[in-house]
Scaffold this active site. Structure first.
Site, short mmCIF file in Angstrom:
data_model
loop_
_atom_site.label_atom_id
_atom_site.label_comp_id
_atom_site.label_asym_id
_atom_site.label_seq_id
_atom_site.Cartn_x
_atom_site.Cartn_y
_atom_site.Cartn_z
N HIS A 289 38.96 36.82 38.69
CA HIS A 289 38.82 37.66 39.98
C HIS A 289 39.10 39.21 39.74
CE1 HIS A 289 43.06 38.18 40.52
NE2 HIS A 289 43.08 36.86 40.25
N SER B 101 44.77 33.20 41.65
CA SER B 101 44.59 32.67 40.17
C SER B 101 44.72 31.41 40.04
CB SER B 101 45.40 33.68 39.38
OG SER B 101 45.36 35.00 39.31
N THR C 56 47.49 31.31 35.70
CA THR C 56 46.32 31.01 34.81
C THR C 56 46.65 30.06 33.59
OG1 THR C 56 45.79 33.30 35.45
CG2 THR C 56 44.55 32.58 33.68
MG MG Z 1 47.17 35.13 35.44
ZN ZN Z 2 46.87 38.83 41.36
#
Ligand code: MG
Ligand code: ZN
Length: 349
Positions: free
Chosen positions: A286, A72, A125
């Site tokens: 993803h 991530s 993220t």
């Molecule tokens: Mg994340």
């Molecule tokens: Zn993950």
């Protein structure tokens, strides 16, 4: 004098005009939300998803600079900054050069900015949009970078990395231009120009374990604040734990987190329709778990699936878009293009 007045008038109207045309950008990332996670959530939710309201659909290739299967941090950096990097790295390319994120470009243009996550706000993220670190695990460094960054509104877990630190600093006390709130009610009531809401000491629990407040309520409240600033805004909203359900190979976990994210998408699209001049992009960093849907019952809202891995997979992930310049997002492209397309929308008249 008359000329000066006219020139000033001209400048003011040009600036006013360009601000008026700068679209709001709302990027929604379902971590680990591949097409099968979406399908599972949709079938479990009366065969419907808010994503059906989107206008254009694309596919994003998610490989990182050094791995077919991304993490991530690398995929967050690709979308936030437009560069491929190594797994685990935030905001820095393979030559060790830091890159500005779309949030930072927006800020330079006078946008208000917001980051919301159902993980810690320091997790890979959301951190992709403000941090520049060699390792996503350096949570205290990431918290320090957020404290220096001036993201206007941020909501997520990770409080302890601000106040219980090796360097003994208390970042919450140092961030004097921020109002820090403890509850949704306080968040909703706060009109401070900068607000931090650290929802949990570390990682927030799953919805099944009782996570509050809901992403939906947080997003609606943040949209109200953003609208009230009367400036264009950039907001990133992450459904962080769809990924964790995938790592746990727990389909109920995936579906419950997806449903919350889906109802948040519905609210965001309602806002965008009503408001106009708003670009909404909904995608994933993803897929997680290599999930296959193998059985179920639409009438009963039941789904059965099997997972192929406890990690991520390399399958392409869908990109849904709606509103101003949404057509830019149709097609098949690398995840770095998500940055470039947002940047194009930002700079287009
Ligand atoms: Mg994340
Ligand atoms: Zn993950």
């Amino acid at each position: 004098m008359k000329h000066l007045f006219l020139f000033t008038f001209f400048l003011t109207s040009v600036i006013g005009f360009s601000q008026q045309n700068s679209p709001n950008i709302i990027l929604m990332i379902g971590d680990g939300m591949g097409l099968t996670q979406i399908s599972s959530g949709m079938y479990a939710n009366g065969n419907q998803t808010a994503l059906e309201e989107s206008s254009f659909i694309g596919l994003s290739k998610t490989a990182s600079a050094n791995r077919l299967v991304t993490d991530s941090a690398a995929s967050g950096t690709a979308m936030a900054c437009g560069i491929k990097t190594y797994n685990g790295v935030l905001g820095i390319d393979t030559k060790n050069t830091p890159h500005k994120s779309i949030l930072e470009f927006c800020k330079e243009k006078g946008y208000t900015t917001a980051l919301l996550a159902t993980s810690s706000i320091l997790h890979a993220t959301p951190a992709s949009f403000y941090a520049k670190v060699a390792s996503r695990r350096e949570y205290e460094t990431i918290a320090f970078q957020l404290s220096q960054h001036q993201v206007d509104y941020f909501v997520g877990g990770g409080k302890k990395f601000f106040i219980d630190r090796k360097d003994k600093r208390n970042l919450i006390n140092e961030m004097t231009d921020y109002t820090f709130v403890e509850t949704l009610e306080e968040y909703e009531a706060s009109s401070g120009p900068k607000i931090g809401f650290l929802t949990y000491d570390e990682e927030p629990p799953s919805l099944m374990e009782g996570r509050v407040p809901s992403l939906n309520e947080l997003t609606v409240s943040t949209l109200e604040k953003l609208k009230a600033t009367e400036k264009p805004f950039f907001m990133m909203v992450e459904g962080s734990q769809i990924d964790w359900g995938g790592h746990d190979n727990n389909l109920d976990y995936v579906v419950s987190e997806f449903k919350e994210f889906d109802s948040t998408i519905r609210k965001v699209l309602e806002f965008a329709k009503e408001e106009g001049n708003t670009l909404v992009i909904i995608t994933a960093d993803h897929e997680t778990g290599g999930l296959a849907l193998t059985n179920g019952d639409i009438e009963k809202g039941k789904v059965r699936g099997s997972f192929n891995t406890g990690g991520h997979s390399a399958t392409m992930v869908p990109v849904f878009s709606f509103g101003k310049h949404a057509a830019l997002f149709s097609g098949i492209y690398e995840n770095t293009e998500i940055f470039h397309k947002m940047y194009a929308a930002l700079t287009k008249e």
